[in-house]
Scaffold this motif. Structure first.
Motif, mmCIF file in Angstrom:
data_model
loop_
_atom_site.group_PDB
_atom_site.id
_atom_site.type_symbol
_atom_site.label_atom_id
_atom_site.label_comp_id
_atom_site.label_asym_id
_atom_site.label_seq_id
_atom_site.Cartn_x
_atom_site.Cartn_y
_atom_site.Cartn_z
ATOM 1 N N GLY A 161 0.815 -1.215 0.000
ATOM 2 C CA GLY A 161 0.000 0.000 0.000
ATOM 3 C C GLY A 161 0.839 1.250 0.000
ATOM 4 N N GLN A 162 1.946 1.212 0.733
ATOM 5 C CA GLN A 162 2.842 2.372 0.783
ATOM 6 C C GLN A 162 3.549 2.564 -0.571
ATOM 7 N N PHE A 163 4.002 1.463 -1.162
ATOM 8 C CA PHE A 163 4.695 1.575 -2.455
ATOM 9 C C PHE A 163 3.780 2.213 -3.512
ATOM 10 N N TYR A 164 2.502 1.816 -3.505
ATOM 11 C CA TYR A 164 1.563 2.297 -4.527
ATOM 12 C C TYR A 164 0.674 3.431 -4.027
ATOM 13 N N VAL A 165 1.117 4.157 -2.989
ATOM 14 C CA VAL A 165 0.261 5.174 -2.363
ATOM 15 C C VAL A 165 -0.205 6.242 -3.362
ATOM 16 N N VAL A 166 0.590 6.476 -4.414
ATOM 17 C CA VAL A 166 0.204 7.453 -5.445
ATOM 18 C C VAL A 166 -1.127 7.065 -6.114
ATOM 19 N N HIS A 167 -1.476 5.795 -6.058
ATOM 20 C CA HIS A 167 -2.726 5.313 -6.675
ATOM 21 C C HIS A 167 -3.865 5.145 -5.665
ATOM 22 N N LYS A 168 -3.704 5.702 -4.441
ATOM 23 C CA LYS A 168 -4.644 5.337 -3.359
ATOM 24 C C LYS A 168 -6.096 5.731 -3.621
ATOM 25 N N ASP A 169 -6.325 6.710 -4.500
ATOM 26 C CA ASP A 169 -7.702 7.101 -4.779
ATOM 27 C C ASP A 169 -8.289 6.414 -6.012
ATOM 28 N N ARG A 170 -7.499 5.550 -6.638
ATOM 29 C CA ARG A 170 -7.996 4.850 -7.828
ATOM 30 C C ARG A 170 -8.894 3.686 -7.412
ATOM 31 N N PRO A 171 -9.878 3.370 -8.259
ATOM 32 C CA PRO A 171 -10.812 2.288 -7.896
ATOM 33 C C PRO A 171 -10.133 0.924 -7.753
ATOM 34 N N PHE A 172 -8.976 0.735 -8.404
ATOM 35 C CA PHE A 172 -8.319 -0.577 -8.364
ATOM 36 C C PHE A 172 -7.286 -0.693 -7.235
ATOM 37 N N TYR A 173 -7.168 0.341 -6.389
ATOM 38 C CA TYR A 173 -6.095 0.351 -5.381
ATOM 39 C C TYR A 173 -6.151 -0.865 -4.446
ATOM 40 N N GLY A 174 -7.338 -1.156 -3.917
ATOM 41 C CA GLY A 174 -7.461 -2.275 -2.976
ATOM 42 C C GLY A 174 -7.051 -3.596 -3.599
#
Ligand code: CMP
Length: 139
Positions: free
Chosen positions: A47-60
């Motif tokens: 989650g930290q590595f991809y935090v830039v995508h945290k608001d994208r629908p596919f983040y989870g």
């Protein structure tokens, strides 16, 4: 210029024993693997590595996938390594990837797309530092 970029061989590829075949594509393209380790990310780390995508629908889904099984994180070095690696990987969605690219040959879907590569010099620097200390980079 000689650059370094951060690459991740993702769980869909490590699971299918594709690490060697993917590394051969990097090496054939003139990219040198100057650091490499196999790790199993926690959901918090992914989650930290991809935090830039945290608001994208596919983040989870992305975080769950990246923490599902081991990955191989690596630093690739070479002339224009960031752009060259992106060429070797192919488009994010394998359906749009060119023939001979890693994602065309191996990826399963836009989510399970076998590899990650840094997209610019600043992100490459940050992503390399996320996984590796200076002592681990053997040029
Ligand atoms: P990567 O280069 O690792 O950076 C972000 C990742 O998000 C990307 O590769 C894809 O694997 C993933 N991604 C992008 N779009 C989608 C999507 N529509 N559904 C699921 N995952 C996606």
């Amino acid at each position: 210029a000689i650059e370094r970029t951060l690459s991740i061989i993702k769980p869909d590829a490590t699971r299918r024993n594709l690490t060697g075949k993917i590394n051969a594509k990097f090496e054939d393209a003139g990219l040198r693997i100057v650091a490499q380790k196999r790790i199993h990310l926690s959901p918090a780390q992914a989650g930290q590595f991809y935090v830039v995508h945290k608001d994208r629908p596919f983040y989870g889904e992305l975080v769950e996938f990246m923490a599902s099984e081991p990955v191989v994180v690596q630093v690739l070095e070479g002339e224009n390594a960031i752009a060259k690696n992106r060429e070797v990987m192919g488009a994010t969605n394998p359906a749009q990837a060119d023939a001979g690219t890693i994602r065309k040959d191996f990826a399963l879907s836009v989510g399970e797309n076998s590899v990650h590569g840094s997209d610019a010099p600043e992100t490459a620097k940050e992503e390399i530092a996320f996984f590796f200390s200076g002592l681990e980079l053997v040029g």
